[in-house]
Design an enzyme around this catalytic site. Structure first.
Site, PDB file in Angstrom:
ATOM      1  N   LYS A   1       0.807  -1.223   0.000  1.00  0.00           N
ATOM      2  CA  LYS A   1       0.000   0.000   0.000  1.00  0.00           C
ATOM      3  C   LYS A   1       0.847   1.284   0.000  1.00  0.00           C
ATOM      4  O   LYS A   1       0.430   2.293  -0.565  1.00  0.00           O
ATOM      5  CB  LYS A   1      -0.944   0.016   1.206  1.00  0.00           C
ATOM      6  CG  LYS A   1      -2.009  -1.068   1.199  1.00  0.00           C
ATOM      7  CD  LYS A   1      -3.038  -0.836   0.122  1.00  0.00           C
ATOM      8  CE  LYS A   1      -4.186  -1.837   0.217  1.00  0.00           C
ATOM      9  NZ  LYS A   1      -5.207  -1.623  -0.832  1.00  0.00           N
TER      10      LYS A   1
ATOM     11  N   GLU B   1     -10.475   5.613   2.986  1.00  0.00           N
ATOM     12  CA  GLU B   1     -11.089   4.461   3.619  1.00  0.00           C
ATOM     13  C   GLU B   1     -10.011   3.413   3.871  1.00  0.00           C
ATOM     14  O   GLU B   1      -8.939   3.463   3.273  1.00  0.00           O
ATOM     15  CB  GLU B   1     -12.156   3.870   2.696  1.00  0.00           C
ATOM     16  CG  GLU B   1     -11.643   2.947   1.597  1.00  0.00           C
ATOM     17  CD  GLU B   1     -10.655   3.563   0.606  1.00  0.00           C
ATOM     18  OE1 GLU B   1      -9.814   2.798   0.076  1.00  0.00           O
ATOM     19  OE2 GLU B   1     -10.695   4.793   0.362  1.00  0.00           O
TER      20      GLU B   1
ATOM     21  N   SER C   1       1.551  -9.771  -0.718  1.00  0.00           N
ATOM     22  CA  SER C   1       1.253  -8.341  -0.678  1.00  0.00           C
ATOM     23  C   SER C   1       1.365  -7.707   0.703  1.00  0.00           C
ATOM     24  O   SER C   1       1.452  -6.486   0.812  1.00  0.00           O
ATOM     25  CB  SER C   1      -0.150  -8.089  -1.237  1.00  0.00           C
ATOM     26  OG  SER C   1      -1.116  -8.867  -0.547  1.00  0.00           O
TER      27      SER C   1
END
Length: 402
Positions: free
Chosen positions: A94, A116, A382
């Site tokens: 991210k 969010e 991830s």
């Protein structure tokens, strides 16, 4: 051959029949401002140089590829490799787009980042970017996810973010998006809404895909260096789909490399028990863009479930919908039990505790390896599972019965 990445989306943000921007009139000028600013900054040598500096000296990139020898031997058949985005600063992919979005906000003169979050990794990454760039930060998160992902809530608060609990509807990711958009409408002059995946109105599916492209670039170069060739299969979990698009983008023009997105099948194929949007969804609109959507009997976005909070979304990135419809990528699923088994297996046999989201891709590799002897599978690991360990061990134990 023209690169797929350079040919899509169109100027209107369309990936084939999917994408676009369906916005309330008050937000249209703000999204135009974002589009225009991104067009300029993405071509700026100063911006590119600063982003490269951040990736190397702050994020710790490039992240490595690990050969999962023990898991490969356990599964039998194909050789399994993992792109280690769990080693990126903050513990997931991210931060790749959050630092880019933070740079964009500074370029635009914004004072605040808003978003969010589901599993909390995007929230942590955005709070990290806000701290780095000296910006305020506001994160909306469903009450269910706040309870499941308590370590990430603590991290966000330590980083200075305001965490807004969302208590309506399903109290998870979809509602967090609804709540964040509503709050953003009153602050758009001074804040940037930093969407956390390849979803939302144009230009965010493009922006996030571009910032995640570094995963695919590194993976392709590293795999060639390690093995002398390209992987036969690449796979990643898909909720909104940012980590998958990052990995896919490095191999999308290679006809001999098959792309596989792994959706969450939850506890069953019954509507409301899973979040397998491409597997069971249909064309529709959600959160200001056209894509594939899981719908209830009224045609509204349906309730969804998965053990992995970051995949808990009834839509999917428009580029994934396009890749599916054109046959460029394959989409399958793994259920909660498979993901948990993979979570424990990677922990026990490789010394890597994965995020529950990433465990869906691990489950795919373990399932497909016996069917593909002599082949290679590269998965995108991830994120790391620090955020999940309390929830998993308190709910399911330590995997001693596996």
């Amino acid at each position: 051959m023209a690169s797929y990445l350079k040919s899509t989306p169109t100027r209107d943000g369309m990936f084939g029949n999917y994408g676009g921007a369906m916005l309330p009139p008050p937000l249209e000028p703000h999204f135009k401002e974002i589009r225009d600013a991104y067009d300029r900054i993405s071509k700026s040598a100063d911006f590119i140089a600063e982003l490269r500096h951040i990736r190397k000296h702050f994020q710790g990139r490039p992240t490595p590829i690990s050969y999962l020898k023990n898991l490969s031997n356990l599964s039998g058949g194909a050789q399994i490799y993992a792109k280690r985005e769990d080693l990126n600063h903050t513990g997931a992919h991210k931060l790749n787009h959050c630092m880019g979005e933070g740079l964009l906000a500074k370029f635009m003169g914004k004072k605040k980042l808003m978003a969010e979050t589901g599993a909390g990794q995007h929230g942590v990454a955005l709070a990290t970017a806000a701290a780095y760039f000296g910006l305020e930060c506001e994160i909306h998160m469903g009450e269910i996810d706040i309870a499941k992902e308590a370590p990430n809530v603590t991290r966000m608060k330590l980083l200075g973010a305001k965490v807004v609990p969302v208590g309506f509807g399903g109290r998870s990711l979809k509602e967090a998006v609804d709540s964040a958009f509503e709050s953003y409408m009153g602050q758009a002059d001074t804040a940037l809404f930093a969407i956390g995946s390849v979803v939302g109105p144009h230009p965010f599916p493009l922006i996030v895909r571009d910032f995640q492209h570094i995963v695919g670039i590194e993976s392709r170069e590293q795999f060639l260096e390690m093995t002398g060739g390209l992987p036969d299969m690449v796979a990643a979990c898909v909720g909104g789909g940012s980590n998958a698009m990052g990995l896919f983008s490095g191999f999308i023009d290679d006809e001999d490399v098959s792309l596989h997105g792994v959706e969450p099948m939850g506890t069953s194929s019954k509507l409301g028990d899973h979040a397998a949007t491409i597997t069971y969804g249909e064309d529709g609109d959600i959160h200001g863009f056209r894509t594939m959507v899981l719908k209830d009997e009224n045609g509204d976005p349906a309730p969804v479930h998965t053990v992995a909070s970051g995949l808990d979304y009834p839509g999917v990135g428009p580029e994934h919908a396009h890749l599916y419809r054109t046959g460029k990528a394959n989409y399958t699923s793994a259920d909660d039990k498979e993901a948990l088994a993979a979570f424990y297996a990677l922990s026990r046999h490789e010394g890597i505790i994965p995020a529950l989201e990433s465990a869906h891709a691990v489950a795919f590799a373990m399932r497909e390896a016996p069917k593909n002897p002599g082949k290679s599978i590269l998965i995108n690991l991830s994120g790391r599972g620090d955020k999940d360990i309390d929830y998993v061990t308190e709910t399911f134990g330590f995997g001693d019965n596996l």
